[in-house]
Write a protein that holds these residues in place. Structure first.
Motif, PDB file in Angstrom:
ATOM      1  N   LEU A   8       0.999  -1.070  -0.099  1.00 58.37           N
ATOM      2  CA  LEU A   8      -0.078   0.094  -0.169  1.00 58.37           C
ATOM      3  C   LEU A   8       0.769   1.122   0.234  1.00 58.37           C
ATOM      4  O   LEU A   8       1.980   1.306   0.676  1.00 58.37           O
ATOM      5  CB  LEU A   8      -0.942   0.144   1.158  1.00 58.37           C
ATOM      6  N   ASP A  12      -2.511   5.271   1.388  1.00 56.95           N
ATOM      7  CA  ASP A  12      -3.273   4.225   1.688  1.00 56.95           C
ATOM      8  C   ASP A  12      -3.177   3.657   3.220  1.00 56.95           C
ATOM      9  O   ASP A  12      -4.207   3.372   3.742  1.00 56.95           O
ATOM     10  CB  ASP A  12      -2.977   2.980   0.689  1.00 56.95           C
ATOM     11  N   ASN A  13      -2.075   3.839   3.729  1.00 59.08           N
ATOM     12  CA  ASN A  13      -1.717   3.201   4.935  1.00 59.08           C
ATOM     13  C   ASN A  13      -2.380   4.032   5.888  1.00 59.08           C
ATOM     14  O   ASN A  13      -2.894   3.867   7.019  1.00 59.08           O
ATOM     15  CB  ASN A  13      -0.225   2.837   5.184  1.00 59.08           C
ATOM     16  N   ARG A  15      -4.725   6.335   5.158  1.00 60.70           N
ATOM     17  CA  ARG A  15      -6.343   6.292   5.305  1.00 60.70           C
ATOM     18  C   ARG A  15      -6.683   5.172   5.871  1.00 60.70           C
ATOM     19  O   ARG A  15      -7.837   5.299   6.658  1.00 60.70           O
ATOM     20  CB  ARG A  15      -6.631   6.091   3.735  1.00 60.70           C
ATOM     21  N   ALA A  16      -6.007   3.858   6.043  1.00 60.72           N
ATOM     22  CA  ALA A  16      -6.636   2.818   6.614  1.00 60.72           C
ATOM     23  C   ALA A  16      -6.548   2.918   8.182  1.00 60.72           C
ATOM     24  O   ALA A  16      -7.629   2.539   9.051  1.00 60.72           O
ATOM     25  CB  ALA A  16      -5.813   1.448   6.307  1.00 60.72           C
ATOM     26  N   LEU A  19      -9.345   5.262   9.162  1.00 59.61           N
ATOM     27  CA  LEU A  19     -10.715   4.544   9.329  1.00 59.61           C
ATOM     28  C   LEU A  19     -10.983   3.491  10.264  1.00 59.61           C
ATOM     29  O   LEU A  19     -12.017   3.105  10.486  1.00 59.61           O
ATOM     30  CB  LEU A  19     -11.028   4.178   7.818  1.00 59.61           C
ATOM     31  N   THR A  20      -9.518   3.023  10.879  1.00 60.50           N
ATOM     32  CA  THR A  20      -9.763   1.819  11.691  1.00 60.50           C
ATOM     33  C   THR A  20      -9.660   2.321  13.103  1.00 60.50           C
ATOM     34  O   THR A  20      -9.601   1.590  14.090  1.00 60.50           O
ATOM     35  CB  THR A  20      -8.633   0.723  11.473  1.00 60.50           C
ATOM     36  N   THR A  43     -10.464  10.395   3.403  1.00 60.58           N
ATOM     37  CA  THR A  43     -10.793   9.049   3.293  1.00 60.58           C
ATOM     38  C   THR A  43     -11.805   8.487   2.438  1.00 60.58           C
ATOM     39  O   THR A  43     -11.842   7.290   2.145  1.00 60.58           O
ATOM     40  CB  THR A  43     -11.734   8.807   4.755  1.00 60.58           C
ATOM     41  N   ARG A  45     -11.187   9.219  -0.858  1.00 59.51           N
ATOM     42  CA  ARG A  45     -10.228   9.413  -1.971  1.00 59.51           C
ATOM     43  C   ARG A  45     -10.710  10.393  -2.981  1.00 59.51           C
ATOM     44  O   ARG A  45     -10.432  10.227  -4.270  1.00 59.51           O
ATOM     45  CB  ARG A  45     -10.184   8.072  -2.652  1.00 59.51           C
TER      46      ARG A  45
END
Length: 72
Positions: A8, A12-13, A15-16, A19-20, A43, A45
Motif C-alpha cells: 500500500l 493508503d496506509n 487512510r486505513a 478509518l480503523t 478518506t 479518495r
C-alpha cells in the motif's frame, strides 16, 4: 504495460489508520488541527492531504513511517 503494487502507498496506509482508529473523523481532525472536510475527502479518495496535514494526522494516530526491507 501494467504495474502491480505489492504494498500500500503511504496515503493508503494513513487512510486505513484513520478509518480503523475508532475515533470519529471530527475527533481526529480536531486533535490534528486539520479541517474535518479535508479528512473526510481524504478518506473518500476525493483529495489528498498536504505533507503537513499528513504529519499531523499521523502524529495523532501514532503512525510512523519505517523503511521496508527490499528483496534483491
Amino acid at each position: 504495460m501494467t504495474v502491480q503494487r505489492t504494498s500500500l502507498s503511504l496515503s493508503d496506509n494513513l487512510r486505513a489508520a484513520v478509518l480503523t482508529d475508532g475515533r470519529s473523523l471530527r475527533q481526529i481532525a480536531t486533535q490534528a488541527s486539520v479541517p474535518v472536510s479535508s479528512i473526510s475527502r481524504f478518506t473518500r479518495r476525493e483529495r489528498g492531504l498536504s505533507c503537513r496535514a499528513m504529519d499531523r494526522v499521523a502524529g495523532v494516530l501514532g503512525v510512523q513511517l519505517r523503511p521496508v526491507a527490499r528483496s534483491a
